[in-house]
Design an enzyme around this catalytic site. Structure first.
Site, mmCIF file in Angstrom:
data_model
loop_
_atom_site.group_PDB
_atom_site.id
_atom_site.type_symbol
_atom_site.label_atom_id
_atom_site.label_comp_id
_atom_site.label_asym_id
_atom_site.label_seq_id
_atom_site.Cartn_x
_atom_site.Cartn_y
_atom_site.Cartn_z
ATOM 1 N N HIS A 181 0.820 -1.214 0.000
ATOM 2 C CA HIS A 181 0.000 0.000 0.000
ATOM 3 C C HIS A 181 0.846 1.253 0.000
ATOM 4 O O HIS A 181 0.491 2.264 -0.598
ATOM 5 C CB HIS A 181 -0.980 -0.042 1.163
ATOM 6 C CG HIS A 181 -1.942 -1.156 0.980
ATOM 7 N ND1 HIS A 181 -1.956 -2.255 1.786
ATOM 8 C CD2 HIS A 181 -2.854 -1.371 0.007
ATOM 9 C CE1 HIS A 181 -2.863 -3.104 1.332
ATOM 10 N NE2 HIS A 181 -3.426 -2.589 0.260
ATOM 11 N N ARG A 284 14.472 43.757 -15.423
ATOM 12 C CA ARG A 284 13.468 44.757 -15.787
ATOM 13 C C ARG A 284 13.716 45.169 -17.237
ATOM 14 O O ARG A 284 14.798 45.648 -17.567
ATOM 15 C CB ARG A 284 13.569 45.974 -14.872
ATOM 16 C CG ARG A 284 13.172 45.709 -13.441
ATOM 17 C CD ARG A 284 13.141 47.016 -12.640
ATOM 18 N NE ARG A 284 12.296 46.921 -11.470
ATOM 19 C CZ ARG A 284 12.749 46.759 -10.231
ATOM 20 N NH1 ARG A 284 14.037 46.695 -10.007
ATOM 21 N NH2 ARG A 284 11.902 46.696 -9.224
ATOM 22 N N GLU A 417 1.591 40.710 -6.975
ATOM 23 C CA GLU A 417 1.662 42.127 -6.612
ATOM 24 C C GLU A 417 0.303 42.682 -6.220
ATOM 25 O O GLU A 417 0.211 43.812 -5.738
ATOM 26 C CB GLU A 417 2.188 42.944 -7.805
ATOM 27 C CG GLU A 417 3.587 42.570 -8.218
ATOM 28 C CD GLU A 417 4.020 43.289 -9.473
ATOM 29 O OE1 GLU A 417 4.823 44.218 -9.365
ATOM 30 O OE2 GLU A 417 3.561 42.914 -10.571
ATOM 31 N N ASP A 441 4.768 46.728 -5.008
ATOM 32 C CA ASP A 441 3.368 46.952 -5.367
ATOM 33 C C ASP A 441 2.420 46.244 -4.412
ATOM 34 O O ASP A 441 1.364 46.786 -4.076
ATOM 35 C CB ASP A 441 3.106 46.483 -6.805
ATOM 36 C CG ASP A 441 3.526 47.544 -7.793
ATOM 37 O OD1 ASP A 441 3.137 48.710 -7.589
ATOM 38 O OD2 ASP A 441 4.256 47.229 -8.738
ATOM 39 N N ARG A 451 2.894 54.037 -3.184
ATOM 40 C CA ARG A 451 4.287 53.720 -2.870
ATOM 41 C C ARG A 451 5.219 54.912 -3.057
ATOM 42 O O ARG A 451 6.352 54.915 -2.572
ATOM 43 C CB ARG A 451 4.762 52.514 -3.707
ATOM 44 C CG ARG A 451 4.890 52.764 -5.182
ATOM 45 C CD ARG A 451 5.093 51.464 -5.951
ATOM 46 N NE ARG A 451 6.446 51.311 -6.482
ATOM 47 C CZ ARG A 451 6.819 50.335 -7.305
ATOM 48 N NH1 ARG A 451 5.956 49.400 -7.684
ATOM 49 N NH2 ARG A 451 8.047 50.248 -7.746
ATOM 50 N N CYS A 488 11.144 39.607 -5.253
ATOM 51 C CA CYS A 488 11.998 40.561 -5.951
ATOM 52 C C CYS A 488 11.669 42.004 -5.589
ATOM 53 O O CYS A 488 12.300 42.927 -6.074
ATOM 54 C CB CYS A 488 11.923 40.353 -7.465
ATOM 55 S SG CYS A 488 10.271 40.590 -8.124
HETATM 56 C C1 PEP Z 1 7.480 45.090 -7.109
HETATM 57 O O1 PEP Z 1 6.394 45.614 -7.348
HETATM 58 O O2 PEP Z 1 7.838 44.714 -5.973
HETATM 59 C C2 PEP Z 1 8.468 44.938 -8.196
HETATM 60 C C3 PEP Z 1 9.578 44.269 -8.029
HETATM 61 O O3 PEP Z 1 8.162 45.537 -9.357
HETATM 62 P P1 PEP Z 1 8.415 47.085 -9.645
HETATM 63 O O4 PEP Z 1 9.103 47.672 -8.443
HETATM 64 O O5 PEP Z 1 9.248 47.099 -10.854
HETATM 65 O O6 PEP Z 1 7.022 47.578 -9.840
HETATM 66 MG MG MG Z 2 5.708 46.000 -9.402
#
Ligand code: PEP
Ligand code: MG
Length: 554
Positions: A181, A284, A417, A441, A451, A488
């Site tokens: 099993h 990017r 995001e 974001d 932001r 990131c």
């Molecule tokens: C983010 O939004 O964290 C990101 C890495 O993208 P950017 O800062 O380019 O909007």
């Molecule tokens: Mg972003």
């Protein structure tokens, strides 16, 4: 390097660390005194009820569930129960000895039957016996080992698989049969599994061996040499390639954490490589659209190809993320009242379809020259993911027709995001190979807080419990689905957040060049044992301040 031959129960090739699970048999007590009998019977009753009441393996398929729970029927057998009890009451055997002898007797009888199927039942009995004894005699749990691992065990049971399935990448057992099993369960979960009776488990214990398991060739390579690793490199899934890269740092508890770079030009990546980066977690591409001219496919392809050829480490190319804060002379988007809530990232792709196609073709063509992955920004809905995946499929078809090379298995990821992508992640996860959390974001949308507005800086808090819970949710779901999570956003570059992000389970930090080595250093110093109460607290943090305090007080 040592090579063993076994027989495969399920398919696959994996590379990982060996973790052994077995119990020491030699301290089982044989006889007990008369006044210990009652205690042994109670121990037996408790053991049985713990298995019979809570031990059902649950899977979606009801038929399979019943099959996997046959071991419960084997336990709930009057002959077995009476024999064990009689051995305690009449022969003064300890419970462990009574179990060992009873199961030994059953297996002996099964072995005399002329049927392979019935003989495989022996392995079911042995695995139950093993678990009973392990439960009764030792508290040994698999040491804190946070990475995924290859489990080496003498006997395998569905219960062991159930317990460790989220971290298991493969299994090796000394005993077992193809139709036991446990084997059926491993097969159903598609966990590569080899049975190899020539392994000495005592010798393997706590050695932390590296291992390549090739179920196709039915071979186990312990501490594989460089030549063998190179042969297997191409065949392994990228999630396991991390073990092959000596630069990748690990915590004191053996968890590998990749530290990659955020870049927006080839020159920046050259600096990253000198700094010891583990790859590019975010390329990017917006710089391509800074002039009023449309960049040709060939121009883009050359840039991506150069990047791909510069390393064998992974390179995540984010498709153009224009709009809101990222202005472009070429795209010239209309003025909007709320640009951050308007046309940006993925949302401009349908309107600028021709540009998107050129861009995707260039990325795909470059993927023939290195380890390139595609990542899409600003995803909000499942339809968006399905649409872009379909576009990628169409371009792949085209390139195939044109006989242009590309990586057929190029990995596809999305950025997390938006709050919608967090809450829909259990659905989105099925469509992606990896994700990257863009906290820049995510924080702004989670807290409804611009932001870029300096007056909002107090509210714009990456430590806010709503953000922490979002990250926790994404990582948890991703890992349950065998997917990697990168971060990131700038939060990953914050030195004070390293411990928090490791605890939350981030697999890959993608950071700026200035902090890359410092973050690697902090990862190497990280010891999970200092934070054992973290997950008790994770849903109790009421404010960002309380999260920071938790770490300040460590
Ligand atoms: C983010 O939004 O964290 C990101 C890495 O993208 P950017 O800062 O380019 O909007
Ligand atoms: Mg972003």
């Amino acid at each position: 390097m040592r090579i063993y031959n076994g027989f495969s129960v399920s398919n696959g090739i994996v590379y990982g660390k060996v973790v052994t699970l077995f119990y020491e048999k030699n301290f089982i007590q044989d006889k007990i005194s008369d006044n210990e009998k009652e205690r042994e019977i109670i121990r037996f009753e408790n053991l049985l009820s713990s298995y019979l009441e809570v031990d059902r393996v649950k899977v979606d398929d009801k038929k399979l569930e019943n099959l996997l729970n046959v071991h419960i029927e084997l336990i709930d057998d009057p002959f077995l129960k009476d024999t064990v009890k009689n051995k305690i009451l009449i022969e003064n055997k300890s419970l462990e000895k009574a179990i060992e002898e009873t199961f030994g007797h059953i297996c002996f009888e099964l072995n005399n039957l002329d049927s392979d199927y019935m003989r495989d039942r022996i392995y079911d009995y042995i695995s139950i016996q093993d678990e009973f004894i392990r439960d009764l005699t030792s508290d040994e749990e698999i040491e804190i080992y946070e990475n995924k691992f290859i489990l080496f065990t003498e006997n395998l049971s569905p219960k062991i698989i159930e317990k460790y399935k989220e971290r298991l990448i493969a299994i090796v057992s000394k005993n077992g049969g193809r139709t036991s099993h446990a084997s059926l369960y491993a097969k159903n979960l598609q966990i590569p599994y080899i049975i190899c009776d020539s392994l000495d488990f005592q010798e393997l214990k706590n050695k932390n061996f590296d291992c390549i398991l090739d179920c196709n060739q039915e071979k186990i390579f312990l501490n594989p040499d460089d030549e063998t690793i190179n042969i297997y490199k191409k065949l392994l899934k990228s999630s396991q390639k991390e073990f092959l890269d000596k630069n990748i740092v690990r915590t004191k508890n053996n968890r590998y954490v990749r530290v990659c770079s955020n870049i927006s030009s080839f020159e920046e990546f050259e600096v990253s490589l000198k700094n010891g980066t583990d790859g590019c977690g975010l390329f990017r591409t917006e710089f391509l659209y800074m002039s009023s001219e449309s960049p040709t496919e060939e121009y883009q392809f050359k840039i991506f190809k150069k990047l791909a050829q510069s390393t064998d480490k992974p390179i995540v190319i984010r498709t153009f993320d224009i709009g809101a804060d990222k202005k472009s002379k070429f795209f010239r988007l209309d003025e909007e009242k709320n640009p951050f809530l308007g046309l940006r990232g993925f949302r401009i792709y349908k309107e600028f379809y021709k540009e998107l196609r050129k861009h995707l073709r260039a990325i795909l063509r470059a993927s023939a020259f290195g380890n390139i992955k595609i990542m899409i920004p600003m995803i909000t809905t499942l339809d968006e993911v399905l649409w872009i995946k379909n576009e990628i499929l169409k371009i792949k078809d085209e390139l195939r027709e044109e006989k242009i090379d590309f990586d057929e298995n190029i990995e596809f990821g999305i950025m997390i995001e938006t709050p919608a992508s967090v809450f829909l992640f259990d659905i989105l996860v099925k469509e992606v190979d990896f994700v990257s959390i863009g906290t820049n974001d995510l924080v702004q949308y989670m807290l409804a807080c611009d932001r870029e507005n300096s007056k909002m800086q107090q509210l714009y808090d990456c430590y806010d419990p709503s953000v922490i819970r979002s990250i926790h949710r994404v990582v948890d779901i991703a890992h349950r689905n065998g997917k990697i999570v990168s971060m990131c956003g700038n939060f990953a570059s914050e030195l004070d957040a390293v411990e928090l992000l490791i605890l939350l389970g981030i697999d890959e930090f993608s950071v700026t060049n200035d902090v890359l080595q410092k973050i690697k250093k902090k990862i190497k110093l990280f010891d999970h044992n200092n934070y054992l109460d973290f997950f008790d607290n994770i849903n109790k943090f009421k404010t960002g301040r309380s999260v920071i305090n938790y770490f300040d007080n460590k």
